[in-house]
Each structure stands twice: as C-alpha cells, then as structure tokens.
Design a protein around this motif. Structure first.
Motif, PDB file in Angstrom:
ATOM      1  N   SER A 170       0.850  -1.176   0.000  1.00 45.93           N
ATOM      2  CA  SER A 170       0.000   0.000   0.000  1.00 45.93           C
ATOM      3  C   SER A 170       0.892   1.235   0.000  1.00 45.93           C
ATOM      4  O   SER A 170       2.022   1.206   0.470  1.00 45.93           O
ATOM      5  N   VAL A 171       0.355   2.292  -0.570  1.00 45.78           N
ATOM      6  CA  VAL A 171       1.064   3.565  -0.612  1.00 45.78           C
ATOM      7  C   VAL A 171       0.177   4.633   0.008  1.00 45.78           C
ATOM      8  O   VAL A 171      -1.032   4.460   0.099  1.00 45.78           O
ATOM      9  N   ALA A 172       0.794   5.722   0.407  1.00 47.96           N
ATOM     10  CA  ALA A 172       0.058   6.850   0.960  1.00 47.96           C
ATOM     11  C   ALA A 172       0.544   8.120   0.296  1.00 47.96           C
ATOM     12  O   ALA A 172       1.734   8.248  -0.016  1.00 47.96           O
ATOM     13  N   VAL A 173      -0.373   9.055   0.084  1.00 51.95           N
ATOM     14  CA  VAL A 173      -0.008  10.362  -0.465  1.00 51.95           C
ATOM     15  C   VAL A 173       0.787  11.110   0.584  1.00 51.95           C
ATOM     16  O   VAL A 173       0.443  11.098   1.767  1.00 51.95           O
ATOM     17  N   VAL A 174       1.868  11.755   0.163  1.00 52.39           N
ATOM     18  CA  VAL A 174       2.685  12.571   1.048  1.00 52.39           C
ATOM     19  C   VAL A 174       2.316  14.023   0.794  1.00 52.39           C
ATOM     20  O   VAL A 174       2.451  14.511  -0.328  1.00 52.39           O
ATOM     21  N   ASP A 175       1.819  14.677   1.822  1.00 49.34           N
ATOM     22  CA  ASP A 175       1.480  16.093   1.677  1.00 49.34           C
ATOM     23  C   ASP A 175       2.742  16.932   1.722  1.00 49.34           C
ATOM     24  O   ASP A 175       3.688  16.619   2.445  1.00 49.34           O
ATOM     25  N   GLY A 176       2.768  17.981   0.939  1.00 50.43           N
ATOM     26  CA  GLY A 176       3.936  18.858   0.907  1.00 50.43           C
ATOM     27  C   GLY A 176       4.976  18.370  -0.067  1.00 50.43           C
ATOM     28  O   GLY A 176       4.865  17.303  -0.660  1.00 50.43           O
ATOM     29  N   GLY A 177       6.005  19.168  -0.240  1.00 47.79           N
ATOM     30  CA  GLY A 177       7.058  18.845  -1.190  1.00 47.79           C
ATOM     31  C   GLY A 177       8.014  17.789  -0.672  1.00 47.79           C
ATOM     32  O   GLY A 177       8.125  17.557   0.521  1.00 47.79           O
ATOM     33  N   VAL A 178       8.675  17.154  -1.598  1.00 51.00           N
ATOM     34  CA  VAL A 178       9.700  16.163  -1.273  1.00 51.00           C
ATOM     35  C   VAL A 178      10.983  16.647  -1.910  1.00 51.00           C
ATOM     36  O   VAL A 178      11.016  17.002  -3.080  1.00 51.00           O
ATOM     37  N   THR A 179      12.045  16.692  -1.134  1.00 46.96           N
ATOM     38  CA  THR A 179      13.331  17.128  -1.661  1.00 46.96           C
ATOM     39  C   THR A 179      14.189  15.931  -1.988  1.00 46.96           C
ATOM     40  O   THR A 179      14.363  15.053  -1.155  1.00 46.96           O
ATOM     41  N   MET A 180      14.666  15.911  -3.202  1.00 49.16           N
ATOM     42  CA  MET A 180      15.584  14.846  -3.604  1.00 49.16           C
ATOM     43  C   MET A 180      16.999  15.317  -3.293  1.00 49.16           C
ATOM     44  O   MET A 180      17.397  16.406  -3.701  1.00 49.16           O
ATOM     45  N   ASP A 181      17.738  14.526  -2.542  1.00 51.44           N
ATOM     46  CA  ASP A 181      19.126  14.842  -2.217  1.00 51.44           C
ATOM     47  C   ASP A 181      19.929  14.881  -3.512  1.00 51.44           C
ATOM     48  O   ASP A 181      20.009  13.882  -4.224  1.00 51.44           O
ATOM     49  N   PRO A 182      20.543  16.035  -3.858  1.00 46.63           N
ATOM     50  CA  PRO A 182      21.270  16.130  -5.121  1.00 46.63           C
ATOM     51  C   PRO A 182      22.479  15.204  -5.197  1.00 46.63           C
ATOM     52  O   PRO A 182      22.954  14.894  -6.282  1.00 46.63           O
ATOM     53  N   ALA A 183      22.972  14.719  -4.058  1.00 45.11           N
ATOM     54  CA  ALA A 183      24.116  13.815  -4.070  1.00 45.11           C
ATOM     55  C   ALA A 183      23.687  12.354  -4.227  1.00 45.11           C
ATOM     56  O   ALA A 183      24.513  11.487  -4.460  1.00 45.11           O
ATOM     57  N   SER A 184      22.396  12.085  -4.084  1.00 46.43           N
ATOM     58  CA  SER A 184      21.880  10.724  -4.181  1.00 46.43           C
ATOM     59  C   SER A 184      21.470  10.430  -5.622  1.00 46.43           C
ATOM     60  O   SER A 184      20.856  11.262  -6.280  1.00 46.43           O
ATOM     61  N   GLU A 185      21.816   9.229  -6.098  1.00 50.04           N
ATOM     62  CA  GLU A 185      21.432   8.861  -7.453  1.00 50.04           C
ATOM     63  C   GLU A 185      19.911   8.825  -7.554  1.00 50.04           C
ATOM     64  O   GLU A 185      19.233   8.292  -6.691  1.00 50.04           O
ATOM     65  N   THR A 186      19.402   9.426  -8.617  1.00 52.46           N
ATOM     66  CA  THR A 186      17.971   9.503  -8.852  1.00 52.46           C
ATOM     67  C   THR A 186      17.667   8.831 -10.180  1.00 52.46           C
ATOM     68  O   THR A 186      18.454   8.905 -11.114  1.00 52.46           O
ATOM     69  N   LEU A 187      16.522   8.183 -10.243  1.00 55.15           N
ATOM     70  CA  LEU A 187      16.063   7.552 -11.469  1.00 55.15           C
ATOM     71  C   LEU A 187      14.717   8.151 -11.846  1.00 55.15           C
ATOM     72  O   LEU A 187      13.864   8.340 -10.965  1.00 55.15           O
ATOM     73  N   THR A 188      14.543   8.437 -13.115  1.00 57.49           N
ATOM     74  CA  THR A 188      13.263   8.922 -13.616  1.00 57.49           C
ATOM     75  C   THR A 188      12.861   8.074 -14.805  1.00 57.49           C
ATOM     76  O   THR A 188      13.589   8.006 -15.792  1.00 57.49           O
ATOM     77  N   ALA A 189      11.718   7.412 -14.684  1.00 57.78           N
ATOM     78  CA  ALA A 189      11.157   6.634 -15.791  1.00 57.78           C
ATOM     79  C   ALA A 189      10.138   7.517 -16.495  1.00 57.78           C
ATOM     80  O   ALA A 189       9.312   8.168 -15.844  1.00 57.78           O
ATOM     81  N   VAL A 190      10.216   7.552 -17.819  1.00 58.45           N
ATOM     82  CA  VAL A 190       9.342   8.409 -18.621  1.00 58.45           C
ATOM     83  C   VAL A 190       8.556   7.549 -19.601  1.00 58.45           C
ATOM     84  O   VAL A 190       9.134   6.729 -20.326  1.00 58.45           O
ATOM     85  N   ILE A 191       7.247   7.755 -19.623  1.00 57.39           N
ATOM     86  CA  ILE A 191       6.354   7.129 -20.604  1.00 57.39           C
ATOM     87  C   ILE A 191       5.716   8.264 -21.390  1.00 57.39           C
ATOM     88  O   ILE A 191       5.063   9.130 -20.815  1.00 57.39           O
ATOM     89  N   GLY A 192       5.897   8.256 -22.709  1.00 58.54           N
ATOM     90  CA  GLY A 192       5.265   9.265 -23.553  1.00 58.54           C
ATOM     91  C   GLY A 192       3.806   8.927 -23.779  1.00 58.54           C
ATOM     92  O   GLY A 192       3.421   7.758 -23.842  1.00 58.54           O
ATOM     93  N   LEU A 193       2.978   9.971 -23.880  1.00 53.49           N
ATOM     94  CA  LEU A 193       1.543   9.836 -24.160  1.00 53.49           C
ATOM     95  C   LEU A 193       1.279  10.509 -25.498  1.00 53.49           C
ATOM     96  O   LEU A 193       1.721  11.646 -25.717  1.00 53.49           O
ATOM     97  N   ALA A 194       0.568   9.849 -26.400  1.00 49.26           N
ATOM     98  CA  ALA A 194       0.289  10.422 -27.721  1.00 49.26           C
ATOM     99  C   ALA A 194      -1.117  10.044 -28.149  1.00 49.26           C
ATOM    100  O   ALA A 194      -1.646   9.010 -27.756  1.00 49.26           O
ATOM    101  N   GLY A 195      -1.692  10.888 -28.971  1.00 49.67           N
ATOM    102  CA  GLY A 195      -3.045  10.659 -29.478  1.00 49.67           C
ATOM    103  C   GLY A 195      -3.961  11.746 -28.973  1.00 49.67           C
ATOM    104  O   GLY A 195      -3.732  12.927 -29.217  1.00 49.67           O
ATOM    105  N   ALA A 196      -5.001  11.356 -28.235  1.00 47.76           N
ATOM    106  CA  ALA A 196      -5.950  12.324 -27.690  1.00 47.76           C
ATOM    107  C   ALA A 196      -5.284  13.244 -26.676  1.00 47.76           C
ATOM    108  O   ALA A 196      -5.799  14.311 -26.358  1.00 47.76           O
ATOM    109  N   LEU A 197      -4.134  12.820 -26.190  1.00 49.80           N
ATOM    110  CA  LEU A 197      -3.363  13.592 -25.220  1.00 49.80           C
ATOM    111  C   LEU A 197      -1.905  13.525 -25.641  1.00 49.80           C
ATOM    112  O   LEU A 197      -1.421  12.465 -26.022  1.00 49.80           O
TER     113      LEU A 197
END
Length: 166
Positions: A37-64
């Motif tokens: 289970s997951v929970a919504v986190v209220d407020g901003g989240v800061t990513m530590d700039p020294a910590s490796e970060t991963l971003t997965a991207v899925i493109g949306l095309a067509g009606a959007l």
C-alpha cells in the motif's frame, strides 16, 4: 481515432487535472503488482542532489500529448523492484531500470484507463529511464500537470502526468 469535441475536451480537461485518478492508479498498481500500500505525502519532497535519482518516462500520444514520469532515489527504485520480483535487489542494474520502467508503464496505463475518452485514444511509448546524481528533465510548459508524492514504507517517490489535450 476519436475526435475530441469542445464539450468533451472540457470534461477530459477536468478529469486529467483531478489527482484522484492518479491516486487510484497508483494504489491499484502498487497493491496488485507489488503487494504494497502507498500513501499520499502532503507537501514537497526534496531529492538529495548527491543521491542517485532515477526517472522513468512514458510518452503519451493521441488524444493527449504529454508524459507520465516516476521519479525515485536509487534505494527506492531498488525497493520497488525487490517487491515486484520477490527477491532482494542490492544494486541499480538492468533489472532495476526495467522494473521502474515497467512500474511507470503500468501507472500510465492504469491512469489513462480511468479516463474513458483517453483509454482507447491515447497511446503509450516504451519506457525510458534516466539515471544520475544531478539532472533536470526539460519539457515544454504543459497545459496540465498532476504531481503527487507517495510513500511506500520508508521510501518516497513522485509521479507526474502532464501534457495537453489534442
């Protein structure tokens, strides 16, 4: 492809901006695929700039036209992948990149399925995963942006869906 009328565009616009659809998609995917289970986190989240970060991207095309991204620290991506495959993952390898990409793919698909006008008329791209310690994802200013932070145990990640209705 379905032609989005002005009236339906207003309805779709309200739906894509509603974070409840994203919350439902995240809850479903994490419950079914990761047994968590997951929970919504209220407020901003800061990513530590020294910590490796991963971003997965899925493109949306067509009606959007836009994208769905999942951004997490390396340890969070490893934790997600461990839960998904049922074994400990201790380093960011191709399995973790594939795991985060697949999670983003499932999230994008689950989100668009919640919005009937998009379900059949919005296509998803193959996932792309960007890794590093300091990077910025650049995009054109979106017409809409839904951004939510979620907590999975002690791990926090961010999901964004953005773009414009065609």
């Amino acid at each position: 492809m379905m032609q989005v009328t002005e009236q339906s565009a207003l309805s779709v616009s309200a739906m894509v901006k509603d974070a409840a659809y994203l919350d439902q998609a995240v809850e479903e995917v994490f419950s079914l695929m990761l047994g968590a289970s997951v929970a919504v986190v209220d407020g901003g989240v800061t990513m530590d700039p020294a910590s490796e970060t991963l971003t997965a991207v899925i493109g949306l095309a067509g009606a959007l036209s836009g994208a769905c991204t999942v951004q997490a620290r390396a340890n969070t991506a490893m934790h997600m992948t461990s839960r998904m495959v049922g074994m400990d993952v201790t380093e960011v390898d191709d399995g973790v990149l594939d795991g985060l990409g697949e999670i983003s793919n499932m999230l994008a698909g689950a989100w668009k399925s919640k919005i009937p006008p998009l379900n059949a008329d919005c296509l998803l791209s193959v996932p792309t995963v960007v890794t590093g310690t300091r990077y910025t994802v650049h995009r054109q200013p979106p017409v809409f942006l839904v951004e939510r932070n979620y907590r999975l145990n002690d791990h926090v990640f961010t999901v964004r869906v953005y773009g414009e209705i065609q």
